[in-house]
Motif scaffolding. Structure first.
Motif, PDB file in Angstrom:
ATOM      1  N   ILE A  46       0.864  -1.175   0.000  1.00 58.94           N
ATOM      2  CA  ILE A  46       0.000   0.000   0.000  1.00 58.94           C
ATOM      3  C   ILE A  46       0.901   1.226   0.000  1.00 58.94           C
ATOM      4  CG2 ILE A  46      -1.968  -1.073   1.165  1.00 58.94           C
ATOM      5  CD1 ILE A  46      -1.032   0.240   3.740  1.00 58.94           C
ATOM      6  N   GLU A  47       0.369   2.324  -0.497  1.00 58.11           N
ATOM      7  CA  GLU A  47       1.106   3.582  -0.491  1.00 58.11           C
ATOM      8  C   GLU A  47       0.239   4.638   0.169  1.00 58.11           C
ATOM      9  OE1 GLU A  47       3.381   6.590  -3.549  1.00 58.11           O
ATOM     10  OE2 GLU A  47       3.062   4.510  -4.135  1.00 58.11           O
ATOM     11  N   MET A  48       0.855   5.385   1.094  1.00 52.63           N
ATOM     12  CA  MET A  48       0.121   6.418   1.812  1.00 52.63           C
ATOM     13  C   MET A  48       1.073   7.579   2.082  1.00 52.63           C
ATOM     14  SD  MET A  48      -2.014   6.115   5.342  1.00 52.63           S
ATOM     15  CE  MET A  48      -0.585   6.016   6.382  1.00 52.63           C
ATOM     16  N   ASP A  49       0.652   8.764   1.758  1.00 55.28           N
ATOM     17  CA  ASP A  49       1.437   9.978   1.986  1.00 55.28           C
ATOM     18  C   ASP A  49       2.833   9.881   1.377  1.00 55.28           C
ATOM     19  OD1 ASP A  49      -0.724  11.016   3.422  1.00 55.28           O
ATOM     20  OD2 ASP A  49       0.041  10.236   5.319  1.00 55.28           O
ATOM     21  N   GLY A  50       2.946   9.251   0.223  1.00 53.42           N
ATOM     22  CA  GLY A  50       4.227   9.141  -0.464  1.00 53.42           C
ATOM     23  C   GLY A  50       5.162   8.065   0.074  1.00 53.42           C
ATOM     24  N   HIS A  51       4.723   7.284   1.048  1.00 53.66           N
ATOM     25  CA  HIS A  51       5.532   6.195   1.609  1.00 53.66           C
ATOM     26  C   HIS A  51       4.918   4.859   1.216  1.00 53.66           C
ATOM     27  CE1 HIS A  51       8.012   8.739   4.191  1.00 53.66           C
ATOM     28  NE2 HIS A  51       6.902   9.429   4.460  1.00 53.66           N
ATOM     29  N   LYS A  52       5.793   3.881   0.951  1.00 56.28           N
ATOM     30  CA  LYS A  52       5.327   2.540   0.620  1.00 56.28           C
ATOM     31  C   LYS A  52       5.387   1.671   1.859  1.00 56.28           C
ATOM     32  CE  LYS A  52       6.499   2.754  -4.198  1.00 56.28           C
ATOM     33  NZ  LYS A  52       7.207   2.181  -5.321  1.00 56.28           N
ATOM     34  N   TYR A  53       4.307   0.938   2.107  1.00 50.85           N
ATOM     35  CA  TYR A  53       4.192   0.056   3.253  1.00 50.85           C
ATOM     36  C   TYR A  53       3.744  -1.323   2.786  1.00 50.85           C
ATOM     37  CZ  TYR A  53       4.065   4.400   5.952  1.00 50.85           C
ATOM     38  OH  TYR A  53       4.362   5.624   6.489  1.00 50.85           O
ATOM     39  N   LEU A  54       3.909  -2.298   3.666  1.00 48.18           N
ATOM     40  CA  LEU A  54       3.384  -3.647   3.449  1.00 48.18           C
ATOM     41  C   LEU A  54       2.552  -4.026   4.662  1.00 48.18           C
ATOM     42  CD1 LEU A  54       6.519  -5.649   2.260  1.00 48.18           C
ATOM     43  CD2 LEU A  54       4.514  -5.131   0.891  1.00 48.18           C
ATOM     44  N   ILE A  55       1.490  -4.757   4.421  1.00 47.02           N
ATOM     45  CA  ILE A  55       0.747  -5.378   5.506  1.00 47.02           C
ATOM     46  C   ILE A  55       1.044  -6.872   5.418  1.00 47.02           C
ATOM     47  CG2 ILE A  55      -1.515  -5.914   6.453  1.00 47.02           C
ATOM     48  CD1 ILE A  55      -2.460  -3.203   5.537  1.00 47.02           C
ATOM     49  N   LEU A  56       1.662  -7.384   6.482  1.00 46.83           N
ATOM     50  CA  LEU A  56       2.071  -8.787   6.540  1.00 46.83           C
ATOM     51  C   LEU A  56       1.258  -9.533   7.581  1.00 46.83           C
ATOM     52  CD1 LEU A  56       5.947  -8.308   6.745  1.00 46.83           C
ATOM     53  CD2 LEU A  56       4.639  -8.882   4.714  1.00 46.83           C
ATOM     54  N   GLN A  57       1.033 -10.795   7.328  1.00 45.74           N
ATOM     55  CA  GLN A  57       0.455 -11.658   8.352  1.00 45.74           C
ATOM     56  C   GLN A  57       1.595 -12.277   9.149  1.00 45.74           C
ATOM     57  OE1 GLN A  57      -2.195 -14.290   6.125  1.00 45.74           O
ATOM     58  NE2 GLN A  57      -3.873 -13.232   7.157  1.00 45.74           N
ATOM     59  N   ARG A  58       1.280 -12.725  10.337  1.00 42.93           N
ATOM     60  CA  ARG A  58       2.285 -13.298  11.238  1.00 42.93           C
ATOM     61  C   ARG A  58       3.095 -14.402  10.550  1.00 42.93           C
ATOM     62  NH1 ARG A  58       0.079 -15.514  16.563  1.00 42.93           N
ATOM     63  NH2 ARG A  58       1.745 -14.568  17.701  1.00 42.93           N
ATOM     64  N   ASN A  59       2.464 -15.270   9.783  1.00 42.24           N
ATOM     65  CA  ASN A  59       3.180 -16.393   9.171  1.00 42.24           C
ATOM     66  C   ASN A  59       4.096 -15.971   8.025  1.00 42.24           C
ATOM     67  OD1 ASN A  59       1.224 -15.846   7.289  1.00 42.24           O
ATOM     68  ND2 ASN A  59       0.464 -17.935   7.146  1.00 42.24           N
ATOM     69  N   GLU A  60       4.047 -14.719   7.601  1.00 38.47           N
ATOM     70  CA  GLU A  60       4.936 -14.228   6.547  1.00 38.47           C
ATOM     71  C   GLU A  60       6.238 -13.658   7.116  1.00 38.47           C
ATOM     72  OE1 GLU A  60       1.893 -12.918   3.057  1.00 38.47           O
ATOM     73  OE2 GLU A  60       1.981 -11.583   4.799  1.00 38.47           O
ATOM     74  N   VAL A  61       6.277 -13.471   8.425  1.00 34.96           N
ATOM     75  CA  VAL A  61       7.495 -12.974   9.083  1.00 34.96           C
ATOM     76  C   VAL A  61       8.415 -14.156   9.348  1.00 34.96           C
ATOM     77  CG1 VAL A  61       8.412 -11.811  11.126  1.00 34.96           C
ATOM     78  CG2 VAL A  61       6.236 -11.056  10.131  1.00 34.96           C
ATOM     79  N   LEU A  62       9.634 -14.058   8.836  1.00 36.53           N
ATOM     80  CA  LEU A  62      10.590 -15.159   8.989  1.00 36.53           C
ATOM     81  C   LEU A  62      11.418 -15.031  10.249  1.00 36.53           C
ATOM     82  CD1 LEU A  62      11.817 -15.327   5.291  1.00 36.53           C
ATOM     83  CD2 LEU A  62      10.003 -16.671   6.372  1.00 36.53           C
ATOM     84  N   ALA A  63      11.797 -13.792  10.619  1.00 37.62           N
ATOM     85  CA  ALA A  63      12.670 -13.611  11.780  1.00 37.62           C
ATOM     86  C   ALA A  63      12.691 -12.167  12.222  1.00 37.62           C
ATOM     87  CB  ALA A  63      14.099 -14.049  11.429  1.00 37.62           C
ATOM     88  N   LEU A  64      13.043 -11.979  13.500  1.00 40.64           N
ATOM     89  CA  LEU A  64      13.354 -10.648  14.033  1.00 40.64           C
ATOM     90  C   LEU A  64      14.842 -10.414  13.834  1.00 40.64           C
ATOM     91  CD1 LEU A  64      11.471 -10.574  17.441  1.00 40.64           C
ATOM     92  CD2 LEU A  64      11.025  -9.115  15.486  1.00 40.64           C
ATOM     93  N   ILE A  65      15.234  -9.188  13.548  1.00 38.77           N
ATOM     94  CA  ILE A  65      16.645  -8.852  13.378  1.00 38.77           C
ATOM     95  C   ILE A  65      17.072  -8.029  14.586  1.00 38.77           C
ATOM     96  CG2 ILE A  65      18.334  -7.632  11.971  1.00 38.77           C
ATOM     97  CD1 ILE A  65      16.470  -8.181   9.576  1.00 38.77           C
ATOM     98  N   LYS A  66      18.030  -8.552  15.337  1.00 38.04           N
ATOM     99  CA  LYS A  66      18.556  -7.878  16.522  1.00 38.04           C
ATOM    100  C   LYS A  66      19.982  -7.437  16.250  1.00 38.04           C
ATOM    101  CE  LYS A  66      15.021  -8.731  19.231  1.00 38.04           C
ATOM    102  NZ  LYS A  66      14.172  -7.728  19.788  1.00 38.04           N
ATOM    103  N   ASP A  67      20.332  -6.261  16.726  1.00 36.97           N
ATOM    104  CA  ASP A  67      21.715  -5.764  16.564  1.00 36.97           C
ATOM    105  C   ASP A  67      22.590  -6.170  17.710  1.00 36.97           C
ATOM    106  OD1 ASP A  67      21.254  -4.493  14.143  1.00 36.97           O
ATOM    107  OD2 ASP A  67      20.419  -2.747  15.149  1.00 36.97           O
TER     108      ASP A  67
END
Length: 92
Positions: A71-92
């Motif tokens: 989706i695009e809103m106010d000139g920014h591109k976003y995604l709406i993901l479902q929980r099962n589409e997230v593969l991992a959290l990235i920690k620094d």
């Protein structure tokens, strides 16, 4: 306007990788030849309590190559993901 995801969904903003504009052989790639980013920053978390415990706003995540609804809103591109589409959290 504000987007608030429901249930087990996340609103994320893909992080563009500006460092991949040229191949190792020195060939510049047009935007159409580049792979889509697969890392995103979480903008909003849905109403699922278990998901809220694991993922917070501001976290970075890795998601599947063909995941989400764009989706695009106010000139920014976003995604709406479902929980099962997230593969991992990235920690620094």
């Amino acid at each position: 306007m504000q987007i608030l995801p429901l249930d087990d969904r996340l609103l994320v903003e893909p992080i563009q990788d500006e460092g991949m504009q040229r191949t190792a052989g020195g060939i510049y790639l047009p935007d159409t030849a580049k792979e889509k980013p697969r890392i995103a920053r979480v903008v909003a978390v849905g109403t699922d309590e278990d998901l809220k415990e694991k993922v917070k706003e501001g976290d970075r995540i890795l998601f599947g190559k063909y995941s989400g609804d764009e989706i695009e809103m106010d000139g920014h591109k976003y995604l709406i993901l479902q929980r099962n589409e997230v593969l991992a959290l990235i920690k620094d």
